[in-house]
Write a protein that holds these residues in place. Structure first.
Motif, PDB file in Angstrom:
ATOM      1  N   TYR A   1      -7.494  -5.142  -0.720  1.00  0.00           N
ATOM      2  CA  TYR A   1      -7.439  -3.971  -1.582  1.00  0.00           C
ATOM      3  C   TYR A   1      -8.498  -2.774  -1.313  1.00  0.00           C
ATOM      4  O   TYR A   1      -7.938  -1.598  -1.121  1.00  0.00           O
ATOM      5  CB  TYR A   1      -7.714  -4.538  -3.255  1.00  0.00           C
ATOM      6  N   PHE A   2      -9.590  -3.192  -0.630  1.00  0.00           N
ATOM      7  CA  PHE A   2     -10.659  -2.187  -0.165  1.00  0.00           C
ATOM      8  C   PHE A   2      -9.797  -1.307   0.829  1.00  0.00           C
ATOM      9  O   PHE A   2     -10.026  -0.239   1.072  1.00  0.00           O
ATOM     10  CB  PHE A   2     -11.815  -2.919   0.351  1.00  0.00           C
ATOM     11  N   GLY A   3      -9.168  -2.244   1.687  1.00  0.00           N
ATOM     12  CA  GLY A   3      -8.600  -1.477   3.001  1.00  0.00           C
ATOM     13  C   GLY A   3      -7.430  -0.563   2.582  1.00  0.00           C
ATOM     14  O   GLY A   3      -7.193   0.463   3.106  1.00  0.00           O
ATOM     15  N   LEU A   4      -6.840  -0.884   1.590  1.00  0.00           N
ATOM     16  CA  LEU A   4      -5.670   0.099   0.855  1.00  0.00           C
ATOM     17  C   LEU A   4      -6.237   1.147   0.219  1.00  0.00           C
ATOM     18  O   LEU A   4      -5.519   2.287   0.566  1.00  0.00           O
ATOM     19  CB  LEU A   4      -4.824  -0.793  -0.045  1.00  0.00           C
ATOM     20  N   VAL A   5      -7.417   1.121  -0.485  1.00  0.00           N
ATOM     21  CA  VAL A   5      -8.124   2.145  -1.001  1.00  0.00           C
ATOM     22  C   VAL A   5      -8.294   3.037  -0.051  1.00  0.00           C
ATOM     23  O   VAL A   5      -8.462   4.205  -0.009  1.00  0.00           O
ATOM     24  CB  VAL A   5      -9.210   1.924  -1.915  1.00  0.00           C
ATOM     25  N   LEU A   6      -8.958   2.548   1.094  1.00  0.00           N
ATOM     26  CA  LEU A   6      -9.720   3.310   2.231  1.00  0.00           C
ATOM     27  C   LEU A   6      -8.404   3.912   3.059  1.00  0.00           C
ATOM     28  O   LEU A   6      -8.584   5.365   3.451  1.00  0.00           O
ATOM     29  CB  LEU A   6     -10.276   2.482   3.205  1.00  0.00           C
ATOM     30  N   LEU A   7      -7.244   3.356   2.954  1.00  0.00           N
ATOM     31  CA  LEU A   7      -6.086   4.061   3.701  1.00  0.00           C
ATOM     32  C   LEU A   7      -5.732   5.413   3.034  1.00  0.00           C
ATOM     33  O   LEU A   7      -5.213   6.278   3.416  1.00  0.00           O
ATOM     34  CB  LEU A   7      -4.992   3.107   3.800  1.00  0.00           C
ATOM     35  N   SER A   8      -5.670   5.179   1.568  1.00  0.00           N
ATOM     36  CA  SER A   8      -5.193   6.188   0.899  1.00  0.00           C
ATOM     37  C   SER A   8      -6.232   7.519   0.760  1.00  0.00           C
ATOM     38  O   SER A   8      -6.042   8.814   0.752  1.00  0.00           O
ATOM     39  CB  SER A   8      -4.942   5.954  -0.642  1.00  0.00           C
TER      40      SER A   8
ATOM     41  N   VAL B   1      -2.006 -17.705   6.259  1.00  0.00           N
ATOM     42  CA  VAL B   1      -2.769 -16.847   6.095  1.00  0.00           C
ATOM     43  C   VAL B   1      -2.096 -15.549   5.770  1.00  0.00           C
ATOM     44  O   VAL B   1      -2.219 -14.715   4.737  1.00  0.00           O
ATOM     45  CB  VAL B   1      -3.861 -16.640   6.974  1.00  0.00           C
ATOM     46  N   PHE B   2      -1.380 -15.105   6.872  1.00  0.00           N
ATOM     47  CA  PHE B   2      -0.699 -13.656   6.925  1.00  0.00           C
ATOM     48  C   PHE B   2       0.653 -13.770   5.757  1.00  0.00           C
ATOM     49  O   PHE B   2       0.758 -12.660   5.154  1.00  0.00           O
ATOM     50  CB  PHE B   2       0.163 -13.560   8.244  1.00  0.00           C
ATOM     51  N   LEU B   3       0.969 -14.965   5.365  1.00  0.00           N
ATOM     52  CA  LEU B   3       2.139 -14.806   4.241  1.00  0.00           C
ATOM     53  C   LEU B   3       1.266 -14.415   2.837  1.00  0.00           C
ATOM     54  O   LEU B   3       1.675 -13.806   2.143  1.00  0.00           O
ATOM     55  CB  LEU B   3       2.608 -16.468   4.068  1.00  0.00           C
ATOM     56  N   VAL B   4       0.036 -15.167   2.623  1.00  0.00           N
ATOM     57  CA  VAL B   4      -0.647 -15.211   1.575  1.00  0.00           C
ATOM     58  C   VAL B   4      -1.018 -13.369   1.353  1.00  0.00           C
ATOM     59  O   VAL B   4      -1.055 -12.639   0.401  1.00  0.00           O
ATOM     60  CB  VAL B   4      -1.835 -15.998   1.371  1.00  0.00           C
ATOM     61  N   LEU B   5      -1.649 -13.117   2.571  1.00  0.00           N
ATOM     62  CA  LEU B   5      -2.238 -11.746   2.544  1.00  0.00           C
ATOM     63  C   LEU B   5      -0.851 -10.597   2.491  1.00  0.00           C
ATOM     64  O   LEU B   5      -1.168  -9.551   1.754  1.00  0.00           O
ATOM     65  CB  LEU B   5      -2.837 -11.354   3.977  1.00  0.00           C
ATOM     66  N   ALA B   6       0.132 -10.932   2.882  1.00  0.00           N
ATOM     67  CA  ALA B   6       1.324  -9.945   2.907  1.00  0.00           C
ATOM     68  C   ALA B   6       1.626 -10.029   1.343  1.00  0.00           C
ATOM     69  O   ALA B   6       2.106  -8.992   0.808  1.00  0.00           O
ATOM     70  CB  ALA B   6       2.317 -10.454   3.801  1.00  0.00           C
ATOM     71  N   THR B   7       1.820 -10.941   0.704  1.00  0.00           N
ATOM     72  CA  THR B   7       2.266 -11.100  -0.717  1.00  0.00           C
ATOM     73  C   THR B   7       1.168 -10.365  -1.646  1.00  0.00           C
ATOM     74  O   THR B   7       1.560  -9.339  -2.522  1.00  0.00           O
ATOM     75  CB  THR B   7       2.111 -12.610  -1.373  1.00  0.00           C
ATOM     76  N   GLU B   8      -0.111 -10.708  -1.213  1.00  0.00           N
ATOM     77  CA  GLU B   8      -1.072  -9.784  -2.013  1.00  0.00           C
ATOM     78  C   GLU B   8      -1.024  -8.448  -1.488  1.00  0.00           C
ATOM     79  O   GLU B   8      -1.174  -7.525  -2.633  1.00  0.00           O
ATOM     80  CB  GLU B   8      -2.627 -10.396  -1.554  1.00  0.00           C
ATOM     81  N   ARG B   9      -0.951  -8.078  -0.394  1.00  0.00           N
ATOM     82  CA  ARG B   9      -0.665  -6.575  -0.132  1.00  0.00           C
ATOM     83  C   ARG B   9       0.397  -6.050  -1.007  1.00  0.00           C
ATOM     84  O   ARG B   9       0.222  -4.785  -1.420  1.00  0.00           O
ATOM     85  CB  ARG B   9      -0.387  -6.227   1.050  1.00  0.00           C
ATOM     86  N   ILE B  10       1.459  -6.618  -0.984  1.00  0.00           N
ATOM     87  CA  ILE B  10       2.892  -5.982  -1.678  1.00  0.00           C
ATOM     88  C   ILE B  10       2.447  -5.868  -3.222  1.00  0.00           C
ATOM     89  O   ILE B  10       2.740  -4.839  -3.944  1.00  0.00           O
ATOM     90  CB  ILE B  10       3.932  -6.883  -1.381  1.00  0.00           C
TER      91      ILE B  10
ATOM     92  N   ARG C   1      -0.140  -0.088  -7.704  1.00  0.00           N
ATOM     93  CA  ARG C   1      -0.632   1.339  -7.509  1.00  0.00           C
ATOM     94  C   ARG C   1       0.500   2.142  -7.329  1.00  0.00           C
ATOM     95  O   ARG C   1       0.130   3.358  -7.083  1.00  0.00           O
ATOM     96  CB  ARG C   1      -1.541   1.164  -6.001  1.00  0.00           C
ATOM     97  N   GLY C   2       1.706   1.675  -7.556  1.00  0.00           N
ATOM     98  CA  GLY C   2       2.890   2.601  -7.419  1.00  0.00           C
ATOM     99  C   GLY C   2       3.141   3.054  -6.030  1.00  0.00           C
ATOM    100  O   GLY C   2       3.734   4.289  -5.867  1.00  0.00           O
TER     101      GLY C   2
END
Length: 252
Positions: free
Chosen positions: A87-94, A177-186, A192-193
């Motif tokens: 989530y921190f990475g997504l916020v940073l990306l925006s 790990v990638f499956l769980v992280l991808a689900t979480e990122r989506i 966040r819309g």
């Protein structure tokens, strides 16, 4: 929708990424994000969203075929630490502008290349497994990278492939790990819309290629020994790192 020839090229990149990830447990995000942006097919933000959706089907199919040989004692700390970091990475990306993103891509590429060079010349695993704490710390780093680029693999690949574990266990642990992280990122993107419809359509178009080449990788893997497979994985990581840096270097 992408123009016809861009679509063909993108599906070819997806095919390469899915086949490789089915064999090694990683590289889908790195390959798709790196080459889609290198060839100017789509922006890094759009490519990261598309590859996140594609990862769900790729990892699910690959784990189903293999029987899910996961090293749970190491995969769970990674997942727990990566959850808030994503989530921190997504916020940073925006928040970051174009110039800052270029610098981050360059630093990411340098890190990937450096890690791969260290491991290409010393592909043998360690004699003892690393601690759960070390997996948790690298999981946090991976989460930030996953939020930013949908490419959480580099620190995890570096760490997992150094462990004295069977390659099938390393592969499936990374896939989980990638499956769980991808689900979480989506999930975060939806909340966040920030889940664009065109990215969903592009992922759906790529779905048949994703499933076909994931199954192909699970059925027809290269006849390599463990040391050769480790070295091949690290060389692939090297080229992925160069691919991440290429757009920044070519535009400067």
């Amino acid at each position: 929708m992408l123009p016809f020839w861009d679509q063909v090229l993108f599906l070819g990149i997806v095919a390469l990424g899915c086949y490789t990830q089915a064999i090694t447990g990683f590289a889908l995000g790195l390959i798709v994000v790196a080459f889609a942006t290198l060839f100017g097919i789509m922006s890094i933000e759009q490519a990261s969203i598309v590859v996140t959706i594609i990862t769900l089907s790729n990892a699910s199919v690959a784990l189903g075929r293999s029987g899910c040989q996961v090293q749970w004692s190491r995969a769970v700390p990674v997942i727990l630490a990566a959850a808030p970091a994503t989530y921190f990475g997504l916020v940073l990306l925006s928040l970051l502008g174009t110039e800052s993103m270029g610098l981050l891509r360059l630093l990411l590429g340098v890190t990937i290349v450096g890690s791969s060079l260290l491991l290409v010349f010393n592909p043998r695993p360690m004699t003892r497994e690393s601690s759960r704490t070390s997996f948790g710390l690298l999981g946090a780093v991976a989460g930030v990278l996953g939020g930013l680029f949908a490419a959480s693999g580099p620190p995890l690949i570096f760490h997992f492939y150094r462990q004295p574990l069977k390659l099938s266990m390393i592969r499936d642990s990374l896939l989980l790990v990638f499956l769980v992280l991808a689900t979480e990122r989506i999930g975060f993107l939806v909340l966040r819309g920030e889940m664009p419809f065109d990215a969903i359509v592009q992922a759906v178009v790529a779905l048949p290629v994703t499933v076909a080449f994931t199954l192909l990788g699970a059925k027809l893997s290269p006849p390599l020994g463990e040391t050769a497979m480790r070295r091949a994985a690290f060389i692939l990581l090297l080229f992925a790192g160069l691919g991440v840096m290429a757009p920044v270097l070519l535009s400067s």
